[in-house]
Design a protein around this motif. Structure first.
Motif, PDB file in Angstrom:
ATOM      1  N   THR A   5       0.801  -1.128   0.004  1.00  0.00           N
ATOM      2  CA  THR A   5       0.148   0.103  -0.049  1.00  0.00           C
ATOM      3  C   THR A   5       0.975   1.181   0.018  1.00  0.00           C
ATOM      4  O   THR A   5       1.198   1.654   1.023  1.00  0.00           O
ATOM      5  CB  THR A   5      -0.898   0.092   1.202  1.00  0.00           C
ATOM      6  OG1 THR A   5      -0.064   0.015   2.417  1.00  0.00           O
ATOM      7  CG2 THR A   5      -1.890  -1.148   1.476  1.00  0.00           C
ATOM      8  N   LEU A   6       1.266   1.726  -1.102  1.00  0.00           N
ATOM      9  CA  LEU A   6       2.104   2.869  -1.134  1.00  0.00           C
ATOM     10  C   LEU A   6       1.511   4.325  -0.789  1.00  0.00           C
ATOM     11  O   LEU A   6       2.149   4.967  -0.158  1.00  0.00           O
ATOM     12  CB  LEU A   6       2.472   2.959  -2.738  1.00  0.00           C
ATOM     13  CG  LEU A   6       3.300   1.957  -3.476  1.00  0.00           C
ATOM     14  CD1 LEU A   6       3.571   2.176  -4.813  1.00  0.00           C
ATOM     15  CD2 LEU A   6       4.671   1.695  -2.702  1.00  0.00           C
ATOM     16  N   GLY A   7       0.047   4.221  -1.285  1.00  0.00           N
ATOM     17  CA  GLY A   7      -0.787   5.685  -0.862  1.00  0.00           C
ATOM     18  C   GLY A   7      -2.031   5.224  -0.557  1.00  0.00           C
ATOM     19  O   GLY A   7      -2.868   4.745  -1.286  1.00  0.00           O
ATOM     20  N   THR A   8      -2.276   5.546   0.624  1.00  0.00           N
ATOM     21  CA  THR A   8      -3.757   5.372   1.322  1.00  0.00           C
ATOM     22  C   THR A   8      -4.572   6.391   1.525  1.00  0.00           C
ATOM     23  O   THR A   8      -5.726   6.223   2.330  1.00  0.00           O
ATOM     24  CB  THR A   8      -3.489   4.345   2.497  1.00  0.00           C
ATOM     25  OG1 THR A   8      -2.757   5.461   3.561  1.00  0.00           O
ATOM     26  CG2 THR A   8      -2.545   2.986   2.448  1.00  0.00           C
ATOM     27  N   ARG A  17      -0.768  10.420   4.523  1.00  0.00           N
ATOM     28  CA  ARG A  17      -1.254   9.606   3.435  1.00  0.00           C
ATOM     29  C   ARG A  17      -1.222  10.273   2.247  1.00  0.00           C
ATOM     30  O   ARG A  17      -1.659  11.148   1.963  1.00  0.00           O
ATOM     31  CB  ARG A  17      -2.718   9.261   3.896  1.00  0.00           C
ATOM     32  CG  ARG A  17      -2.884   8.410   5.118  1.00  0.00           C
ATOM     33  CD  ARG A  17      -4.491   8.182   5.316  1.00  0.00           C
ATOM     34  NE  ARG A  17      -4.723   7.529   6.548  1.00  0.00           N
ATOM     35  CZ  ARG A  17      -4.288   6.268   6.797  1.00  0.00           C
ATOM     36  NH1 ARG A  17      -3.837   5.458   5.924  1.00  0.00           N
ATOM     37  NH2 ARG A  17      -4.750   5.697   8.076  1.00  0.00           N
ATOM     38  N   THR A  18      -0.472   9.717   1.095  1.00  0.00           N
ATOM     39  CA  THR A  18      -0.420  10.092  -0.118  1.00  0.00           C
ATOM     40  C   THR A  18      -1.664   9.590  -0.668  1.00  0.00           C
ATOM     41  O   THR A  18      -2.303   8.747  -0.447  1.00  0.00           O
ATOM     42  CB  THR A  18       0.797   9.322  -0.559  1.00  0.00           C
ATOM     43  OG1 THR A  18       1.906  10.401  -0.026  1.00  0.00           O
ATOM     44  CG2 THR A  18       1.095   9.513  -2.158  1.00  0.00           C
ATOM     45  N   TYR A  22      -0.575   1.467  -5.301  1.00  0.00           N
ATOM     46  CA  TYR A  22      -0.374  -0.007  -4.636  1.00  0.00           C
ATOM     47  C   TYR A  22       0.604  -0.418  -5.921  1.00  0.00           C
ATOM     48  O   TYR A  22       0.722  -0.303  -6.629  1.00  0.00           O
ATOM     49  CB  TYR A  22      -1.692  -0.589  -4.686  1.00  0.00           C
ATOM     50  CG  TYR A  22      -2.698   0.075  -3.784  1.00  0.00           C
ATOM     51  CD1 TYR A  22      -2.790   0.071  -2.556  1.00  0.00           C
ATOM     52  CD2 TYR A  22      -3.542   0.977  -4.584  1.00  0.00           C
ATOM     53  CE1 TYR A  22      -3.529   0.797  -1.694  1.00  0.00           C
ATOM     54  CE2 TYR A  22      -4.565   1.837  -3.904  1.00  0.00           C
ATOM     55  CZ  TYR A  22      -4.683   1.674  -2.584  1.00  0.00           C
ATOM     56  OH  TYR A  22      -5.544   2.410  -1.602  1.00  0.00           O
ATOM     57  N   ILE A  39       3.078   9.404  -5.285  1.00  0.00           N
ATOM     58  CA  ILE A  39       3.365   8.081  -5.615  1.00  0.00           C
ATOM     59  C   ILE A  39       4.805   8.003  -6.015  1.00  0.00           C
ATOM     60  O   ILE A  39       5.484   6.875  -5.219  1.00  0.00           O
ATOM     61  CB  ILE A  39       2.529   7.186  -6.352  1.00  0.00           C
ATOM     62  CG1 ILE A  39       1.111   6.961  -5.639  1.00  0.00           C
ATOM     63  CG2 ILE A  39       3.131   5.876  -6.828  1.00  0.00           C
ATOM     64  CD1 ILE A  39       1.046   6.424  -4.466  1.00  0.00           C
ATOM     65  N   ARG A  42       6.722   8.123  -2.816  1.00  0.00           N
ATOM     66  CA  ARG A  42       6.662   6.726  -1.964  1.00  0.00           C
ATOM     67  C   ARG A  42       7.341   5.718  -2.600  1.00  0.00           C
ATOM     68  O   ARG A  42       8.099   5.174  -1.956  1.00  0.00           O
ATOM     69  CB  ARG A  42       5.325   6.655  -2.069  1.00  0.00           C
ATOM     70  CG  ARG A  42       4.340   7.186  -1.004  1.00  0.00           C
ATOM     71  CD  ARG A  42       4.680   7.039   0.464  1.00  0.00           C
ATOM     72  NE  ARG A  42       3.932   7.811   1.517  1.00  0.00           N
ATOM     73  CZ  ARG A  42       4.160   8.666   2.257  1.00  0.00           C
ATOM     74  NH1 ARG A  42       5.426   9.071   2.307  1.00  0.00           N
ATOM     75  NH2 ARG A  42       3.583   9.160   3.178  1.00  0.00           N
ATOM     76  N   THR A 218      -8.592   1.353   2.939  1.00  0.00           N
ATOM     77  CA  THR A 218      -7.945   2.573   2.634  1.00  0.00           C
ATOM     78  C   THR A 218      -8.520   3.737   2.029  1.00  0.00           C
ATOM     79  O   THR A 218      -9.729   3.701   1.956  1.00  0.00           O
ATOM     80  CB  THR A 218      -6.848   1.926   1.338  1.00  0.00           C
ATOM     81  OG1 THR A 218      -5.842   2.610   1.050  1.00  0.00           O
ATOM     82  CG2 THR A 218      -7.668   1.306   0.148  1.00  0.00           C
ATOM     83  N   ASN A 245      -1.663   1.788   6.240  1.00  0.00           N
ATOM     84  CA  ASN A 245      -1.151   2.911   6.179  1.00  0.00           C
ATOM     85  C   ASN A 245      -0.297   2.815   5.093  1.00  0.00           C
ATOM     86  O   ASN A 245       0.061   1.788   4.314  1.00  0.00           O
ATOM     87  CB  ASN A 245      -0.328   2.971   7.516  1.00  0.00           C
ATOM     88  CG  ASN A 245      -1.036   3.508   8.670  1.00  0.00           C
ATOM     89  OD1 ASN A 245      -1.795   4.542   8.725  1.00  0.00           O
ATOM     90  ND2 ASN A 245      -0.932   2.584   9.778  1.00  0.00           N
ATOM     91  N   ASP A 246       0.390   3.993   4.601  1.00  0.00           N
ATOM     92  CA  ASP A 246       1.304   4.133   3.368  1.00  0.00           C
ATOM     93  C   ASP A 246       2.321   3.213   3.820  1.00  0.00           C
ATOM     94  O   ASP A 246       3.190   3.276   4.891  1.00  0.00           O
ATOM     95  CB  ASP A 246       1.734   5.475   3.169  1.00  0.00           C
ATOM     96  CG  ASP A 246       0.709   6.355   2.620  1.00  0.00           C
ATOM     97  OD1 ASP A 246      -0.357   6.024   2.499  1.00  0.00           O
ATOM     98  OD2 ASP A 246       1.098   7.462   2.147  1.00  0.00           O
TER      99      ASP A 246
END
Ligand SMILES: [Zn+2]
Ligand SMILES: [Zn+2]
Length: 254
Positions: A5-8, A17-18, A22, A39, A42, A218, A245-246
């Motif tokens: 989960t890169l950005g949630t 949170r970005t 994913y 992203i 991240r 998410t 979470n990210d």
């Protein structure tokens, strides 16, 4: 298969949170699903793996789900030595090629011809495509924007379903039934419910219908984080549920 989960987060900009993104890895396949603003940052925090993404799939055309795509293509072209030569497959709903054309009109022809092949594969709802010999991706239309889809990715007898952005939809629950991992948007508290997004109560109904092995929630707008999301889900679903979470890595064993 590994799902990260890169950005949630959402377009409600947050230091924690970005916007959506994913990463799904299975054998040699490295699939980035959605590529919202932040992203690329991240990905950079994780080292060099941004260089080796093989596929990008976007769920719909809201900018919090694709805003960093031109940045990523520009990075592959000018941000590494040597520049990328490996082909990239871009997957998205019908209209993705036209979207990229419009972005190229604004940014330049490099976006369509960055020096490495970009194949665009538009996927119609109900269609399935083989991303690699061992990974199959299929799409379901979901109620959010006219083009919005959810994705299902299958590998080694395991299945991940990512809702993208969606409103409540029983067909989505049926389609996701029995998946190993359900990555589900959970945007707004019930006091702010709209038909284009899910509340925790609606996520609970979806989980109850789908009965996945693991629910990962998410895409949280800040107000939904003020309610007890887990307790709400557990009223209707007694399986494994987590709030993402990210930067989380989830292993889905074959
Ligand atoms: Zn969104
Ligand atoms: Zn959206």
């Amino acid at each position: 298969m590994r799902f990260t989960t890169l950005g949630t987060g959402t377009i409600s900009l947050s230091s924690q949170r970005t916007c959506s993104g994913y990463l799904l890895e299975a054998d040699d396949l490295r699939l980035l699903i959605d590529c919202g603003s932040g992203i690329t940052r991240r990905l950079a925090e994780r080292g060099d793996e941004w260089r080796t993404i093989t596929h990008v799939a976007i769920t719909h055309f809201h900018i919090d789900h694709h805003g960093d795509l031109p940045t990523l293509v520009f990075a592959w072209k000018y941000g590494q030595l040597p520049p990328r030569s490996a082909p990239l497959q871009l997957i998205g709903p019908v209209g993705t090629a036209a979207l990229l054309d419009r972005l190229a009109t604004a940014y330049g022809d490099w976006l369509r011809a960055p020096g490495f092949p970009i194949g665009i594969r538009e996927i119609a709802p109900g269609e399935a495509i083989e991303l690699s010999p061992s990974v199959r991706l299929s799409a379901l239309k979901v109620p959010h924007t006219p083009e919005s889809v959810a994705y299902s990715i299958e590998h080694g007898g395991r299945r991940v379903v990512y809702t993208g952005d969606t409103g409540p939809d029983e067909a989505l629950g049926d389609w996701a039934r029995g998946c190993d991992l359900l990555v589900c948007e959970c945007s707004l508290p019930s006091s702010m419910a709209i038909k284009e997004h899910l509340t925790p109560e609606q996520c609970a109904a979806l989980a109850e219908r789908a009965q996945p092995g693991h629910v990962v929630l998410t895409h949280f707008y800040p107000p939904v984080e003020n309610v007890d999301i887990l307790a709400t889900i557990r009223e209707r679903y007694d399986g494994y549920v987590t709030l993402a979470n990210d930067g989380w890595e989830i292993e889905i064993d074959a």
